[in-house]
Design a protein around this motif. Structure first.
Motif, PDB file in Angstrom:
ATOM      1  N   ARG A 127      32.467  36.829 -47.140  1.00  0.00           N
ATOM      2  CA  ARG A 127      33.112  37.984 -46.524  1.00  0.00           C
ATOM      3  C   ARG A 127      33.127  37.784 -45.020  1.00  0.00           C
ATOM      4  N   SER A 128      33.809  38.683 -44.337  1.00  0.00           N
ATOM      5  CA  SER A 128      33.905  38.587 -42.882  1.00  0.00           C
ATOM      6  C   SER A 128      33.879  40.000 -42.307  1.00  0.00           C
ATOM      7  N   THR A 129      33.734  40.083 -41.002  1.00  0.00           N
ATOM      8  CA  THR A 129      33.841  41.361 -40.320  1.00  0.00           C
ATOM      9  C   THR A 129      34.519  41.130 -38.982  1.00  0.00           C
ATOM     10  N   ILE A 130      35.070  42.180 -38.429  1.00  0.00           N
ATOM     11  CA  ILE A 130      35.632  42.093 -37.088  1.00  0.00           C
ATOM     12  C   ILE A 130      34.848  43.042 -36.198  1.00  0.00           C
ATOM     13  N   ARG A 161      26.443  43.677 -26.474  1.00  0.00           N
ATOM     14  CA  ARG A 161      26.160  44.408 -27.708  1.00  0.00           C
ATOM     15  C   ARG A 161      27.462  44.987 -28.258  1.00  0.00           C
ATOM     16  N   LYS A 162      27.663  44.763 -29.546  1.00  0.00           N
ATOM     17  CA  LYS A 162      28.766  45.379 -30.279  1.00  0.00           C
ATOM     18  C   LYS A 162      28.196  46.371 -31.282  1.00  0.00           C
ATOM     19  N   SER A 163      28.942  47.407 -31.604  1.00  0.00           N
ATOM     20  CA  SER A 163      28.451  48.410 -32.537  1.00  0.00           C
ATOM     21  C   SER A 163      29.434  48.623 -33.687  1.00  0.00           C
ATOM     22  N   TRP A 164      28.935  49.247 -34.741  1.00  0.00           N
ATOM     23  CA  TRP A 164      29.747  49.593 -35.907  1.00  0.00           C
ATOM     24  C   TRP A 164      30.505  48.389 -36.479  1.00  0.00           C
ATOM     25  N   ALA A 165      29.802  47.288 -36.643  1.00  0.00           N
ATOM     26  CA  ALA A 165      30.398  46.107 -37.274  1.00  0.00           C
ATOM     27  C   ALA A 165      30.331  46.301 -38.787  1.00  0.00           C
ATOM     28  N   THR A 166      31.412  46.783 -39.364  1.00  0.00           N
ATOM     29  CA  THR A 166      31.439  47.121 -40.790  1.00  0.00           C
ATOM     30  C   THR A 166      31.443  45.856 -41.640  1.00  0.00           C
ATOM     31  N   GLY A 167      30.486  45.775 -42.558  1.00  0.00           N
ATOM     32  CA  GLY A 167      30.395  44.630 -43.453  1.00  0.00           C
ATOM     33  C   GLY A 167      29.464  43.542 -42.971  1.00  0.00           C
ATOM     34  N   ALA A 168      28.956  43.671 -41.758  1.00  0.00           N
ATOM     35  CA  ALA A 168      28.095  42.616 -41.212  1.00  0.00           C
ATOM     36  C   ALA A 168      26.774  42.510 -41.960  1.00  0.00           C
ATOM     37  N   MET A 169      26.332  43.591 -42.585  1.00  0.00           N
ATOM     38  CA  MET A 169      25.062  43.564 -43.310  1.00  0.00           C
ATOM     39  C   MET A 169      25.153  42.791 -44.626  1.00  0.00           C
TER      40      MET A 169
END
Length: 405
Positions: A127-130, A161-169
């Motif tokens: 998977r990936s995230t942006i 710092r970046k925030s709310w990286a959906t799918g990174a977990m």
């Protein structure tokens, strides 16, 4: 594909959703609760394999990449159906972020990037995230992003710092597309570049798992990404330096249609749950379905769902004819209209279910939380309405001028 072939594909997806996906929701929740939360549950992994074996995947992706090559209008009814469940899109390897990142990587990635990141994404092995959002920068104006991407010889060095990286977990997330400033002094829309970073890169850490209305959205998750002198080769840049903002904008057409039809799908699922519930629920000796307030809610919901679907399909046709830029007003309208409609319909279904509508006894609470997040995550309604108003004013000025001339 012919119109008949597309309809047959839609029917196959609908059957798969009804017979395989919807009945698996409760088991998926149970397995995530008792087992590994940040990877696919065993049942979802199984359903992903089944969908892949049946060729039900990557619907709007070009056939040269292993997809089915559906255009926006053809894909729209499928996007609706796979969003009857929040876990649906990923089962078909058609999560909106996955499709956007596939298109970006295939169009702008080097051969090395395609081999390392795109191939596993297409195969469904990764998977990936942006990562765009920054905590101290309003997301409605991404040209103000401060995250630093500094060139150092044959590498870029990333800090911030970046925030709310959906799918990174997610355990299978291997690629992070990062938007940052490579030239802070350049014109506003030419300051930023897009680079792809391996999730395991030295100096990259994940922190601050966020929740959405109390849901952690496992196994995907939303979190902060901390970059401390993270180095990636220059060939990991996607497109030209300074073109990051323009590349991001390119994804909006397909993404907005997919998310819009996703909202329609969520509302349709709420309608299914609502109608089934009120026909069997008896209060005060009378079935709920015999009460006027209930039938009124059902009628209002049907009207609103069908209106939203028709407008989004209209927008999809415009994008195909004129491109996303030629349908800017309609795209903005669809973004405001779709989740707002879905939230109203889901809320009615929750109300009739009482406490059950707030719990895991139904999918309603999770559907509502997701649509509430979409309403913010895809840009504030206020910003989109401002775009609609500006374009309308311009259109009316042109009309007046034409008559005056």
């Amino acid at each position: 594909m012919t119109e008949q072939e597309v309809q047959q594909l839609v029917d196959r997806v609908e059957t798969f959703m009804i017979e395989r996906v919807l009945p698996a929701e409760e088991l998926n929740h149970e397995q995530l609760t008792k087992g590994e939360r940040w990877d696919y549950s065993p049942i979802v992994a199984q359903l992903r394999r089944e969908a892949k074996e049946q060729g039900l995947r990557l619907f709007p992706v070009d056939p040269s990449l292993g997809g089915l090559g559906l255009n926006l209008v053809e894909f729209a009814p499928i996007a609706e159906r796979i969003n009857w469940s929040n876990m649906g899109p990923d089962i078909f390897n058609c999560y909106s972020g996955t499709i956007s990142n596939i298109n970006t990587l295939s169009r702008y990635g080097s051969e090395a990037v395609k081999e390392q990141f795109l191939r596993p994404l297409l195969a469904g092995e990764a998977r990936s995230t942006i990562s765009i959002t920054e905590r101290d920068v309003p997301s409605s104006d991404p040209t103000e992003l401060k995250f630093s991407i500094r060139r150092d010889g044959d590498h870029y060095v990333l800090n911030g710092r970046k925030s709310w990286a959906t799918g990174a977990m997610h355990a299978k997330c291997t690629a992070i597309l990062v938007l940052g400033a490579t030239d802070p002094d350049a014109p506003r829309h030419q300051r930023h570049s897009l680079v792809v970073v391996p999730k395991g890169a030295p100096g990259l850490t994940l922190e601050r798992l966020e929740t959405v209305m109390g849901f952690d959205d496992a196994p995907f998750g939303h979190c902060d990404l901390i970059f401390d002198d993270v180095r990636v080769p220059v060939e990991n840049r996607l497109g030209d330096e300074g073109a990051g903002f323009a590349i991001i904008q390119e994804t909006l057409g397909l993404g907005r249609i997919q998310l819009g039809m996703g909202a329609v799908g969520a509302a349709e699922r709420a309608m299914m749950e609502m109608c089934s519930w009120v026909e069997k629920r008896v209060i005060g000796g009378r079935p709920l379905v015999e009460r006027g307030v209930v039938t009124d809610a059902i009628a209002r919901s049907r009207i609103e769902i069908d209106q939203a679907r028709a407008f989004i399909m209209h927008t999809a046709r415009l994008i195909q004819e004129k491109g996303a830029r030629g349908a800017r007003s309609e795209v903005a309208q669809a973004k405001v209209l779709a989740p707002d409609m879905a939230l109203r319909v889901i809320d009615r279904a929750m109300q009739f279910h009482g406490g059950a509508g707030l719990s895991w006894s139904t999918p309603l609470a999770e559907l509502w939380a997701h649509q509430r997040a979409v309403r913010i995550g895809e840009g504030a309604d206020e910003v989109h309405r401002e775009v609609v108003a500006r374009l309308e004013l311009e259109s009316q000025r042109r009309r007046r001028k034409a008559y005056q001339d």
